[in-house]
Write a protein that holds these residues in place. Structure first.
Motif, PDB file in Angstrom:
ATOM      1  N   ALA A 153      39.039  38.139  27.624  1.00 52.01           N
ATOM      2  CA  ALA A 153      38.510  38.716  28.872  1.00 52.01           C
ATOM      3  C   ALA A 153      38.976  40.157  29.048  1.00 52.01           C
ATOM      4  CB  ALA A 153      38.968  37.870  30.056  1.00 52.01           C
ATOM      5  N   LEU A 154      40.262  40.403  28.808  1.00 55.23           N
ATOM      6  CA  LEU A 154      40.801  41.746  29.061  1.00 55.23           C
ATOM      7  C   LEU A 154      40.303  42.760  28.033  1.00 55.23           C
ATOM      8  CD1 LEU A 154      44.420  40.676  30.060  1.00 55.23           C
ATOM      9  CD2 LEU A 154      42.697  41.659  31.571  1.00 55.23           C
ATOM     10  N   VAL A 155      40.281  42.347  26.773  1.00 56.07           N
ATOM     11  CA  VAL A 155      39.811  43.262  25.721  1.00 56.07           C
ATOM     12  C   VAL A 155      38.331  43.578  25.941  1.00 56.07           C
ATOM     13  CG1 VAL A 155      39.316  43.391  23.236  1.00 56.07           C
ATOM     14  CG2 VAL A 155      41.550  42.602  24.025  1.00 56.07           C
ATOM     15  N   GLU A 156      37.568  42.551  26.245  1.00 56.91           N
ATOM     16  CA  GLU A 156      36.123  42.735  26.451  1.00 56.91           C
ATOM     17  C   GLU A 156      35.851  43.672  27.637  1.00 56.91           C
ATOM     18  OE1 GLU A 156      33.702  41.804  24.549  1.00 56.91           O
ATOM     19  OE2 GLU A 156      32.106  40.745  25.604  1.00 56.91           O
ATOM     20  N   CYS A 175      33.794  47.148  27.107  1.00 60.21           N
ATOM     21  CA  CYS A 175      32.396  47.334  27.523  1.00 60.21           C
ATOM     22  C   CYS A 175      32.238  47.658  29.010  1.00 60.21           C
ATOM     23  CB  CYS A 175      31.533  46.142  27.123  1.00 60.21           C
ATOM     24  SG  CYS A 175      31.870  44.649  28.004  1.00 60.21           S
ATOM     25  N   GLY A 176      33.317  47.606  29.779  1.00 62.50           N
ATOM     26  CA  GLY A 176      33.236  48.031  31.180  1.00 62.50           C
ATOM     27  C   GLY A 176      32.782  46.955  32.152  1.00 62.50           C
ATOM     28  N   GLN A 177      32.592  45.731  31.669  1.00 62.38           N
ATOM     29  CA  GLN A 177      32.166  44.662  32.584  1.00 62.38           C
ATOM     30  C   GLN A 177      33.356  44.193  33.426  1.00 62.38           C
ATOM     31  OE1 GLN A 177      29.173  44.152  32.976  1.00 62.38           O
ATOM     32  NE2 GLN A 177      27.994  44.022  31.099  1.00 62.38           N
ATOM     33  N   ALA A 178      33.077  43.887  34.683  1.00 62.84           N
ATOM     34  CA  ALA A 178      34.147  43.527  35.611  1.00 62.84           C
ATOM     35  C   ALA A 178      34.823  42.212  35.206  1.00 62.84           C
ATOM     36  CB  ALA A 178      33.578  43.402  37.022  1.00 62.84           C
ATOM     37  N   ILE A 179      36.125  42.185  35.393  1.00 62.09           N
ATOM     38  CA  ILE A 179      36.929  41.020  34.990  1.00 62.09           C
ATOM     39  C   ILE A 179      36.485  39.750  35.733  1.00 62.09           C
ATOM     40  CG2 ILE A 179      38.828  41.414  36.653  1.00 62.09           C
ATOM     41  CD1 ILE A 179      39.266  40.386  32.982  1.00 62.09           C
ATOM     42  N   MET A 231      34.017  38.596  33.342  1.00 59.62           N
ATOM     43  CA  MET A 231      34.501  38.429  31.967  1.00 59.62           C
ATOM     44  C   MET A 231      35.517  37.305  31.829  1.00 59.62           C
ATOM     45  SD  MET A 231      32.736  40.268  30.058  1.00 59.62           S
ATOM     46  CE  MET A 231      31.419  39.942  31.219  1.00 59.62           C
ATOM     47  N   LYS A 232      36.151  36.912  32.945  1.00 61.73           N
ATOM     48  CA  LYS A 232      37.160  35.858  32.766  1.00 61.73           C
ATOM     49  C   LYS A 232      36.502  34.526  32.391  1.00 61.73           C
ATOM     50  CE  LYS A 232      38.011  34.936  37.595  1.00 61.73           C
ATOM     51  NZ  LYS A 232      38.564  35.493  38.760  1.00 61.73           N
ATOM     52  N   GLN A 233      35.172  34.429  32.603  1.00 59.86           N
ATOM     53  CA  GLN A 233      34.487  33.212  32.154  1.00 59.86           C
ATOM     54  C   GLN A 233      33.955  33.344  30.724  1.00 59.86           C
ATOM     55  OE1 GLN A 233      31.760  33.612  35.235  1.00 59.86           O
ATOM     56  NE2 GLN A 233      33.345  33.161  36.720  1.00 59.86           N
ATOM     57  N   ALA A 234      34.145  34.524  30.125  1.00 57.54           N
ATOM     58  CA  ALA A 234      33.519  34.771  28.819  1.00 57.54           C
ATOM     59  C   ALA A 234      33.954  33.735  27.781  1.00 57.54           C
ATOM     60  CB  ALA A 234      33.853  36.182  28.335  1.00 57.54           C
ATOM     61  N   ALA A 235      35.273  33.474  27.727  1.00 57.54           N
ATOM     62  CA  ALA A 235      35.766  32.565  26.704  1.00 57.54           C
ATOM     63  C   ALA A 235      35.240  31.149  26.935  1.00 57.54           C
ATOM     64  CB  ALA A 235      37.296  32.566  26.700  1.00 57.54           C
ATOM     65  N   VAL A 236      35.242  30.728  28.195  1.00 57.55           N
ATOM     66  CA  VAL A 236      34.791  29.367  28.514  1.00 57.55           C
ATOM     67  C   VAL A 236      33.313  29.210  28.137  1.00 57.55           C
ATOM     68  CG1 VAL A 236      34.413  27.766  30.428  1.00 57.55           C
ATOM     69  CG2 VAL A 236      36.488  29.149  30.336  1.00 57.55           C
ATOM     70  N   ARG A 237      32.535  30.238  28.459  1.00 55.65           N
ATOM     71  CA  ARG A 237      31.114  30.174  28.121  1.00 55.65           C
ATOM     72  C   ARG A 237      30.891  30.244  26.614  1.00 55.65           C
ATOM     73  NH1 ARG A 237      26.898  33.112  31.655  1.00 55.65           N
ATOM     74  NH2 ARG A 237      26.838  31.597  33.311  1.00 55.65           N
ATOM     75  N   GLY A 266      34.356  49.914  40.764  1.00 53.41           N
ATOM     76  CA  GLY A 266      35.741  50.258  40.438  1.00 53.41           C
ATOM     77  C   GLY A 266      36.117  49.894  39.022  1.00 53.41           C
ATOM     78  N   HIS A 267      37.408  49.954  38.780  1.00 49.91           N
ATOM     79  CA  HIS A 267      37.955  49.661  37.450  1.00 49.91           C
ATOM     80  C   HIS A 267      37.622  48.214  37.084  1.00 49.91           C
ATOM     81  CE1 HIS A 267      40.697  49.241  34.102  1.00 49.91           C
ATOM     82  NE2 HIS A 267      40.901  50.557  34.145  1.00 49.91           N
ATOM     83  N   PRO A 268      37.190  47.974  35.848  1.00 48.28           N
ATOM     84  CA  PRO A 268      36.790  46.601  35.493  1.00 48.28           C
ATOM     85  C   PRO A 268      37.929  45.588  35.574  1.00 48.28           C
ATOM     86  CG  PRO A 268      36.694  48.057  33.574  1.00 48.28           C
ATOM     87  CD  PRO A 268      36.907  48.929  34.766  1.00 48.28           C
ATOM     88  N   LEU A 269      39.173  46.047  35.469  1.00 49.94           N
ATOM     89  CA  LEU A 269      40.275  45.080  35.514  1.00 49.94           C
ATOM     90  C   LEU A 269      40.745  44.784  36.933  1.00 49.94           C
ATOM     91  CD1 LEU A 269      42.496  45.893  32.420  1.00 49.94           C
ATOM     92  CD2 LEU A 269      40.415  44.538  32.601  1.00 49.94           C
ATOM     93  N   ASP A 270      40.145  45.442  37.915  1.00 49.76           N
ATOM     94  CA  ASP A 270      40.475  45.137  39.308  1.00 49.76           C
ATOM     95  C   ASP A 270      39.668  43.906  39.729  1.00 49.76           C
ATOM     96  OD1 ASP A 270      40.732  45.002  42.046  1.00 49.76           O
ATOM     97  OD2 ASP A 270      40.618  47.170  42.348  1.00 49.76           O
ATOM     98  N   PRO A 271      40.348  42.835  40.141  1.00 48.56           N
ATOM     99  CA  PRO A 271      39.612  41.604  40.485  1.00 48.56           C
ATOM    100  C   PRO A 271      38.611  41.803  41.623  1.00 48.56           C
ATOM    101  CG  PRO A 271      41.992  41.222  40.504  1.00 48.56           C
ATOM    102  CD  PRO A 271      41.803  42.688  40.264  1.00 48.56           C
ATOM    103  N   GLN A 272      38.818  42.862  42.428  1.00 42.95           N
ATOM    104  CA  GLN A 272      37.881  43.129  43.533  1.00 42.95           C
ATOM    105  C   GLN A 272      36.563  43.751  43.046  1.00 42.95           C
ATOM    106  OE1 GLN A 272      38.567  42.238  46.679  1.00 42.95           O
ATOM    107  NE2 GLN A 272      40.421  41.397  45.759  1.00 42.95           N
ATOM    108  N   THR A 273      36.594  44.343  41.874  1.00 47.61           N
ATOM    109  CA  THR A 273      35.438  45.119  41.400  1.00 47.61           C
ATOM    110  C   THR A 273      34.211  44.237  41.178  1.00 47.61           C
ATOM    111  OG1 THR A 273      36.756  46.843  40.407  1.00 47.61           O
ATOM    112  CG2 THR A 273      34.569  46.506  39.450  1.00 47.61           C
ATOM    113  N   GLU A 274      33.088  44.709  41.713  1.00 43.55           N
ATOM    114  CA  GLU A 274      31.813  44.016  41.491  1.00 43.55           C
ATOM    115  C   GLU A 274      30.950  44.767  40.477  1.00 43.55           C
ATOM    116  OE1 GLU A 274      31.254  41.811  45.790  1.00 43.55           O
ATOM    117  OE2 GLU A 274      30.779  43.943  45.675  1.00 43.55           O
TER     118      GLU A 274
END
Ligand code: NAD
Length: 505
Positions: free
Chosen positions: A103-106, A110-114, A117-123, A330-338
């Motif tokens: 999730a973090l590397v992705e 690529c700039g996608q919000a965390i 992306m945190k579901q990326a691995a599960v999916r 905002g920054h992709p690693l900020d959990p608030q970022t949409e």
């Protein structure tokens, strides 16, 4: 420490090794940086800083990878389906073990919000598990009966295949394409997008770690015009699955002609979401916002054209205006970022150029239309809403692939259908109506490969996924994927009763 700072720290730890030495290829079970390799700098869209050097693969690298895939093919093809199933489930377990890293590397690459992306691995793991379960039945066919003959079909994997993926959700899309190929018994050469190579290398590492036999999975980094082209022209490769732009599909068609490659294309879209006066207003509003502004609008199934019926137009646009202005960029690693930064400066400039196009065309920029200067050097676009547009404008016809929505008013169902179908693309459509009859009429007449009624894009792995017109050729999902990665053979057995034609007796 804020959550953003914690995530940044973790991400930097995971990313350091990519900065320490160049990222190369994974061929025949080995990570390698070929002697004398040329590299390019992979940057993060957050601030353009370097995430490390990546090898620009050559035709010679592709040749070695294709030969490895060819050498590994017979054993992988002949491995019992139940064993492939076990291995692919094991692979899925290993993906989940590295979910945080993926999730973090992705997100940084690529700039996608965390938050997405945190579901990326599960999916990604779910993609592997779904096709793993189907591996034992992949060879199944049909029985077709005649009076004096019985036909049956059986399927065999087509051979080594090329998988070429884009940068918008690289991890998810790679797993979506690779899982069915491996489950079917094909070996693969993967060419990830040059702009987002990192998660593909994590996948290759996981393949090795999970015990996928050497040569079954190969990854070659590099650009489309050299590594990608060489892959589509290689005689050992029997089929190529591409997810990318429509123009790239046309290139591949030409490149694959001499070796008669089977091609599967998932290409661009300019997908309409049609909201009728009788729609459930709030649910439609949520879905309209989600389907264009999530994943930075860099999504093939994004609903980038809103067709809105006159009766609710003013109220709907007013609600939309408020929502779009409220989106948290905002920054992709900020959990608030949409909405995060767009993948690359070149793409950012392309998206920004449509702000001028909209003005020239005579559309109104109701929200956004600017760069978010306050967020520093990253590729941050203010989520944008164009109104008072018509379907002949470029902003209604061309795939912008950013957080940008074009709104068009209509009055009747017939007019909505006409506008929706007046497009070179035909990937998907969405309609919002409480009338079943209207939904059925639209389903029959809409010119797209997929239609969602009163829903955003909902994933169902057995369902066919793909487009028509300039949006693609072929379907993914369930058995449709096996049809692409496998050859069907017909065997006809006579019952011994029919009259064999007699000549020259
Ligand atoms: P792109 O076409 O520029 O690149 C996709 C891949 O093709 C990359 O790996 C690239 O290196 C490779 N490539 C480019 N030229 C090539 C050539 N001549 N020969 C071989 N390979 C070549 O696409 P992109 O900009 O990375 O991705 C965005 C596009 O992907 C959008 O159009 C989007 O709609 C589309 N997309 C479609 C779907 C779908 O399911 N329909 C899903 C996601 C993305």
């Amino acid at each position: 420490m804020s959550e953003l700072e914690t995530n940044l720290d973790l991400a930097n730890n995971y990313l350091q090794r990519f900065k320490d030495k160049p990222t190369g290829h994974f061929i025949a079970g080995k990570m390698e940086v070929p002697a004398g390799a040329v590299t390019y700098t992979n940057t993060t869209p957050c601030d353009q800083s370097s995430l490390g050097e990546v090898v620009r693969g050559t035709a010679a690298d592709i040749d070695r990878a294709c030969n490895a895939a060819e050498a590994a093919f017979a054993d992988w093809r002949d491995m019992p389906g139940a064993e492939r199933k076990k291995l692919l489930h094991h692979f899925a377990d290993k993906i989940v073990e590295r979910a945080e890293e993926i999730a973090l590397v992705e997100a940084m690459d690529c700039g996608q919000a965390i938050r997405f992306m945190k579901q990326a691995a599960v999916r990604g793991a779910a993609n592997f598990r779904f096709f793993a379960d189907k591996a034992p039945e992949s060879r199944n066919g049909l029985a077709l009966h005649q009076e004096e003959h019985t036909n049956f079909t059986l399927r065999t994997p087509i051979g080594p295949v090329g998988i070429i993926t884009p940068w918008n959700t690289p991890f998810m899309l790679s797993t979506w394409k690779i899982a069915p190929a491996l489950a079917a018994g094909c070996t693969i050469v993967h060419k990830p997008a040059e702009l987002t190579p990192l998660s593909a290398m994590l996948l290759a590492e996981i393949a090795k770690d999970a015990g996928i036999p050497d040569g079954v999975w190969n990854t070659v980094n590099g650009f489309g015009e050299d590594a990608g082209k060489a892959l589509t022209e290689h005689p050992a490769i029997k089929a190529v699955a591409l997810v990318g732009e429509t123009a790239t599909g046309s290139h591949l068609m030409r490149q694959g002609a001499d070796t008669l490659k089977r091609m599967h294309f998932e290409l661009g879209g300019k997908n309409p979401v049609i909201v009728f006066d009788d729609a459930d207003f709030d649910r439609a509003l949520d879905a309209v916002v989600f389907m264009i502004y999530s994943l930075n609008g860099q999504r093939c199934t994004s609903s980038s054209r809103l067709l809105i019926q006159s009766g609710i137009k003013d109220k709907f646009i007013a609600a939309l205006q408020e929502r779009v202005a409220n989106l948290r960029v905002g920054h992709p690693l900020d959990p608030q970022t949409e909405v995060g930064p767009l993948v690359h400066q070149g793409h950012f400039e392309k998206v920004m150029s449509y702000m001028d196009v909209a003005k020239e065309d005579g559309a109104t920029i109701l929200v956004g239309g600017t760069r978010r200067e306050d967020l520093g050097n990253g590729n941050y676009v203010a989520p944008t809403l164009f109104t008072e547009a018509n379907n002949s404008m470029r902003v209604a016809r061309e795939e912008i692939f950013g957080p940008v929505l074009t709104t068009i008013e209509f009055t009747t169902e017939e007019q909505a259908l006409e506008i929706a179908n007046d497009s070179d693309y035909g990937l998907t459509a969405y309609i919002w109506t409480e009338s079943n009859g209207r939904a059925m009429r639209m389903a029959r007449n809409i010119e797209t490969g997929m239609l969602w009624v009163n829903s955003e894009n909902n994933r169902n792995l057995p369902s066919p996924f793909g487009g028509i017109k300039m949006s693609g050729i072929g379907r993914d999902g369930g058995d449709y994927s096996f049809d692409f990665y496998m050859e069907t053979k017909n065997v006809c057995i006579a019952h011994g009763t029919h009259r064999v034609p007699v000549l020259g007796r």
